[in-house]
Design a protein around this motif. Structure first.
Motif, PDB file in Angstrom:
ATOM      1  N   PHE A  51       3.658   3.888   9.349  1.00 53.04           N
ATOM      2  CA  PHE A  51       4.278   3.464   8.431  1.00 53.04           C
ATOM      3  C   PHE A  51       5.655   3.973   8.047  1.00 53.04           C
ATOM      4  N   LEU A  75       8.644  -4.447   3.416  1.00 46.69           N
ATOM      5  CA  LEU A  75       7.607  -3.567   3.716  1.00 46.69           C
ATOM      6  C   LEU A  75       6.652  -3.133   2.530  1.00 46.69           C
ATOM      7  N   ARG A  78       4.551  -6.068   1.740  1.00 46.14           N
ATOM      8  CA  ARG A  78       3.247  -6.101   2.702  1.00 46.14           C
ATOM      9  C   ARG A  78       2.241  -5.293   2.359  1.00 46.14           C
ATOM     10  N   LEU A  79       2.502  -4.140   1.462  1.00 43.28           N
ATOM     11  CA  LEU A  79       1.266  -3.297   1.154  1.00 43.28           C
ATOM     12  C   LEU A  79       0.112  -4.119   0.283  1.00 43.28           C
ATOM     13  N   PRO A  83      -2.945  -7.851   6.221  1.00 40.58           N
ATOM     14  CA  PRO A  83      -1.985  -7.406   7.288  1.00 40.58           C
ATOM     15  C   PRO A  83      -1.990  -8.371   8.571  1.00 40.58           C
ATOM     16  N   THR A  87       0.520  -1.969  12.710  1.00 44.57           N
ATOM     17  CA  THR A  87       0.860  -0.945  11.567  1.00 44.57           C
ATOM     18  C   THR A  87       0.068  -1.228  10.481  1.00 44.57           C
ATOM     19  N   PHE A  88       0.112  -2.471   9.940  1.00 48.39           N
ATOM     20  CA  PHE A  88      -0.391  -2.575   8.633  1.00 48.39           C
ATOM     21  C   PHE A  88      -2.109  -2.904   8.939  1.00 48.39           C
ATOM     22  N   LEU A  91      -3.105   0.509   8.653  1.00 46.52           N
ATOM     23  CA  LEU A  91      -2.889   1.098   7.431  1.00 46.52           C
ATOM     24  C   LEU A  91      -4.048   0.693   6.487  1.00 46.52           C
ATOM     25  N   ALA A  92      -4.241  -0.711   6.576  1.00 42.46           N
ATOM     26  CA  ALA A  92      -5.452  -1.252   5.371  1.00 42.46           C
ATOM     27  C   ALA A  92      -6.672  -0.738   5.856  1.00 42.46           C
ATOM     28  N   ARG A  95      -6.689   2.762   4.588  1.00 42.39           N
ATOM     29  CA  ARG A  95      -6.617   2.649   3.065  1.00 42.39           C
ATOM     30  C   ARG A  95      -8.086   2.629   2.627  1.00 42.39           C
ATOM     31  N   GLU A 102      -1.785   3.866  -3.040  1.00 46.48           N
ATOM     32  CA  GLU A 102      -0.823   3.094  -2.831  1.00 46.48           C
ATOM     33  C   GLU A 102       0.546   3.660  -3.284  1.00 46.48           C
TER      34      GLU A 102
END
Length: 280
Positions: A51, A75, A78-79, A83, A87-88, A91-92, A95, A102
């Motif tokens: 990310f 970007l 999109r957090l 996802p 990458t997302f 990352l999700a 997390r 965040e």
């Protein structure tokens, strides 16, 4: 809902494989450090790196500034969205597993946007605020994975590594139109931007860079207090990539701070030796 499957590999597993490939290709120092972590932690750190890399690639890319800003804001948005890419997805999952804050990820994007708006820093206090966004925030995100609550030292360590990057990447940053060395310190050591443009490693330049290196080492020493709060494998990871950064700084010093032909490269043998040294 269970993760979708492709054969015997879940989409999440594939996403983690993708971010680990990015890390190995683009962040060799981090890749050497995180290889000592347990699988779940190693994959989560790779997701954070991927990310951060995406943010950097947009900020440093060749798109018009307005387009860069739009992509960085996308970007950040999109957090909070489901996802849709590797990458997302990774990352999700990271997390959720490690409660990565965040606000740290948002700070990374804020740092990328700052690079579009600010190319000079009046003094170190101003630079420090930037370093906390682009690198301190990485430390804050990663420390959640390591399992420590010592957020302050994690941020300090991130800042230390960024200060070494600034020394290492003077030429590259100049070519991007940026000078991160504080303007008041350039003036104090009688170094001009014309000297940077000319690639002149003068006595004044070496004195200025010695001052920068001493400050980076002080932040590194303080940040490594983080090791006391980490389990053994996380501590080995952190001490490894910190050792690699320290070795890079030593190489730069040995060259008289002549960084204008590009940064020094550590050999694979040197990197493996630092990994093998453990807690240094």
């Amino acid at each position: 809902m269970p993760a979708p499957r492709a054969g015997n590999v879940t989409a999440v597993d594939q996403a983690y494989a993708d971010v680990q490939r990015i890390t190995r290709a683009r962040a060799k120092n981090f890749a050497y450090g995180i290889r000592v972590l347990p699988r779940d932690k190693r994959r989560a750190i790779a997701a954070i790196y991927a990310f951060a890399r995406e943010v950097d690639d947009v900020a440093d890319g060749e798109l018009p500034v307005a387009d860069k800003r739009h992509r960085l804001e996308s970007l950040r948005a999109r957090l909070d969205e489901p996802p849709t890419d590797s990458t997302f997805v990774a990352l999700a999952d990271a997390r959720e597993r490690f409660d990565i804050p965040e606000h740290a990820l948002r700070a990374l994007v804020a740092g990328g946007i700052q690079d579009l708006e600010q190319t000079r820093y009046a003094d170190f206090e101003e630079l420090l605020g930037y370093c906390r966004k682009v690198a301190g925030a990485v430390g804050v995100a990663c420390v959640a994975v390591y399992g420590s609550e010592d957020v302050e030292r994690a941020e300090t360590l991130g800042v230390a590594l960024q200060l070494i990057n600034i020394i290492r990447d003077v030429r590259e940053d100049w070519e991007l139109g940026r000078v991160y060395i504080p303007q008041d310190e350039l003036a104090s050591f009688s170094v001009t931007e014309d000297d940077i443009a000319a690639g002149a490693a003068t006595d004044a330049w070496r004195a200025l860079m010695t001052f920068q290196a001493e400050r980076a080492r002080a932040y590194l020493q303080d940040g490594l207090g983080l090791l006391r709060s980490l389990d053994s494998r996380s501590a080995l990871c952190v001490s490894t990539f910190a050792g690699l950064y320290r070795a890079t700084l030593e190489r730069i010093e040995a060259r008289g701070f002549d960084v204008f032909d590009g940064p020094p490269h550590l050999s694979t043998l040197t990197k493996l030796r630092i990994v093998g040294q453990g807690l240094w």
